[in-house]
Design an enzyme around this catalytic site. Structure first.
Site, PDB file in Angstrom:
ATOM      1  N   HIS A 267       0.843  -1.188   0.000  1.00  0.00           N
ATOM      2  CA  HIS A 267       0.000   0.000   0.000  1.00  0.00           C
ATOM      3  C   HIS A 267       0.884   1.246   0.000  1.00  0.00           C
ATOM      4  O   HIS A 267       2.106   1.153   0.164  1.00  0.00           O
ATOM      5  CB  HIS A 267      -0.966  -0.004   1.208  1.00  0.00           C
ATOM      6  CG  HIS A 267      -0.291   0.055   2.542  1.00  0.00           C
ATOM      7  ND1 HIS A 267      -0.216  -1.022   3.405  1.00  0.00           N
ATOM      8  CD2 HIS A 267       0.347   1.073   3.161  1.00  0.00           C
ATOM      9  CE1 HIS A 267       0.427  -0.666   4.498  1.00  0.00           C
ATOM     10  NE2 HIS A 267       0.791   0.598   4.382  1.00  0.00           N
TER      11      HIS A 267
HETATM   12  P1  TYD Z   1      -1.526  -2.805   7.476  1.00  0.00           P
HETATM   13  O1  TYD Z   1      -1.084  -1.392   7.654  1.00  0.00           O
HETATM   14  O2  TYD Z   1      -2.200  -3.167   6.200  1.00  0.00           O
HETATM   15  O3  TYD Z   1      -0.262  -3.782   7.716  1.00  0.00           O
HETATM   16  P2  TYD Z   1       1.083  -3.969   6.873  1.00  0.00           P
HETATM   17  O4  TYD Z   1       1.295  -2.768   6.028  1.00  0.00           O
HETATM   18  O5  TYD Z   1       2.165  -4.155   7.881  1.00  0.00           O
HETATM   19  O6  TYD Z   1       0.931  -5.221   6.050  1.00  0.00           O
HETATM   20  O7  TYD Z   1      -2.440  -3.172   8.719  1.00  0.00           O
HETATM   21  C1  TYD Z   1      -2.932  -4.458   8.958  1.00  0.00           C
HETATM   22  C2  TYD Z   1      -4.246  -4.344   9.728  1.00  0.00           C
HETATM   23  O8  TYD Z   1      -4.045  -3.735  10.998  1.00  0.00           O
HETATM   24  C3  TYD Z   1      -5.289  -3.509   8.993  1.00  0.00           C
HETATM   25  O9  TYD Z   1      -6.538  -4.156   9.115  1.00  0.00           O
HETATM   26  C4  TYD Z   1      -5.348  -2.213   9.754  1.00  0.00           C
HETATM   27  C5  TYD Z   1      -4.863  -2.564  11.146  1.00  0.00           C
HETATM   28  N1  TYD Z   1      -4.074  -1.494  11.766  1.00  0.00           N
HETATM   29  C6  TYD Z   1      -4.616  -0.753  12.800  1.00  0.00           C
HETATM   30  O10 TYD Z   1      -5.772  -0.949  13.229  1.00  0.00           O
HETATM   31  N2  TYD Z   1      -3.847   0.231  13.372  1.00  0.00           N
HETATM   32  C7  TYD Z   1      -2.591   0.500  12.949  1.00  0.00           C
HETATM   33  O11 TYD Z   1      -1.911   1.411  13.513  1.00  0.00           O
HETATM   34  C8  TYD Z   1      -2.043  -0.267  11.858  1.00  0.00           C
HETATM   35  C9  TYD Z   1      -0.658  -0.003  11.340  1.00  0.00           C
HETATM   36  C10 TYD Z   1      -2.822  -1.246  11.303  1.00  0.00           C
END
Ligand code: TYD
Length: 140
Positions: free
Chosen positions: A58
């Site tokens: 993302h």
């Molecule tokens: P995501 O940012 O997509 O993880 P990565 O980039 O490490 O693969 O986040 C994964 C899940 O966690 C998504 O459903 C959103 C949630 N999340 C939160 O609720 N709070 C946060 O601060 C973060 C970073 C993620």
């Protein structure tokens, strides 16, 4: 760890540390000093037991983050829409800026990898760009 970042909206952050050998290293980051913003949120990622795991995939519209690999190693793949760069994250004293409009994926985790991320704002799903095509449209 890479010496030069060539993609936009990124950069290298070096942390100050004290080598207290044989009693460990003490590593320090401070808001608006070594960390170039006020930290509102942090999160860490551990238990990366699958070498096939992929995280990220993302970009953010506004969020500023700094990503560290504080144990083990992984590959950080950055893409600003024009240039791409793979960075081996294996030095806990160096962080990489994940500024806005930077598509990022994390791969090739060692099983002992621990990732620490500092962010300048609270979690907001509306700030995410989760589709690559949508990302390219957003940055072009
Ligand atoms: P995501 O940012 O997509 O993880 P990565 O980039 O490490 O693969 O986040 C994964 C899940 O966690 C998504 O459903 C959103 C949630 N999340 C939160 O609720 N709070 C946060 O601060 C973060 C970073 C993620």
């Amino acid at each position: 760890m890479v010496k030069k970042i060539k993609v936009k909206n990124s950069g290298i952050i070096k942390l100050q540390f004290y080598n207290d050998f044989p009693d460990g290293n003490l590593v320090i980051g401070e808001s608006n000093k070594s960390v170039p913003f006020k930290i509102k949120r942090f999160y860490f990622i551990n238990n990366l037991f699958s070498p096939k795991a992929i995280r990220g995939k993302h970009a953010h519209k506004k969020l500023e983050q700094i990503i560290f690999c504080i144990n083990g190693q992984f590959t950080l793949n950055l893409d600003d829409g024009e240039s791409k760069q793979g960075i081996l994250m294996n030095d806990p004293y160096y962080g990489v800026r994940l500024g806005p409009k930077l598509w990022h994926t994390m791969t090739k985790f060692s099983s002992d990898c621990v990732i620490l991320v500092l962010a300048d704002d609270y979690f907001e799903e509306d700030d995410y760009i989760r589709g690559y095509k949508q990302f390219l449209e957003y940055v072009r």
